[in-house]
Design a protein around this motif. Structure first.
Motif: not given
Length: 130
Positions: A16-30, A89-94, A103-104, A110-112
């Motif tokens: 689950g940690h791998v999945n959210i981090l990997e998906r998060s990276k797709k939303y930005g360059d860093k 962009l701040l990404i957190m689990g839903d 913080v908007k 974005l909540y994944l």
């Protein structure tokens, strides 16, 4: 360059940690990851993590899609961390849905969706029973 930031304890590291981090990276360059300190985790959950903050930070730093890791020492400093790392962009689990909307004005939020049927708390309980 678009910088994404996320936060978590990342104890008993799992898919689950791998999945959210990997998906998060797709939303930005860093991708910047704030790891809850041992003391912060104790204040939130009334228990210390299984793995120390140093070990959890090393695990996260080894992932190819994580660009930088830092120690999160206070929930109240979220906005300061966002500004410090110039995150757009701040990404957190839903499971946190709506809790960081404050913080908007400074960055998008974005909540994944979480990975179904996996939770650190549940894993710890299963291991305790063995």
């Amino acid at each position: 360059m678009k910088t994404v930031i996320t936060f978590g304890t990342f104890d008993v590291f799992h898919i689950g940690h791998v999945n959210i981090l990997e998906r998060s990276k797709k939303y930005g360059d860093k991708l910047i990851v704030g790891v809850s300190s041992d003391d912060l985790n104790f204040s939130k959950k009334s228990r210390y993590p299984i793995y120390s903050q140093d070990h959890r930070m090393k695990i996260l730093s080894s992932l190819k899609f994580v660009d930088e890791v830092f120690l999160e020492e206070s929930l109240e400093l979220k906005l300061e961390y966002i500004k410090k790392y110039d995150a757009s962009l701040l990404i957190m689990g839903d499971d946190w849905k709506g809790r960081f909307d404050w913080v908007k004005p400074e960055c998008d939020v974005l909540y994944l969706p979480r990975t179904p049927s996996i939770s650190t708390t549940e894993l710890i309980e299963i291991v305790k029973k063995i």
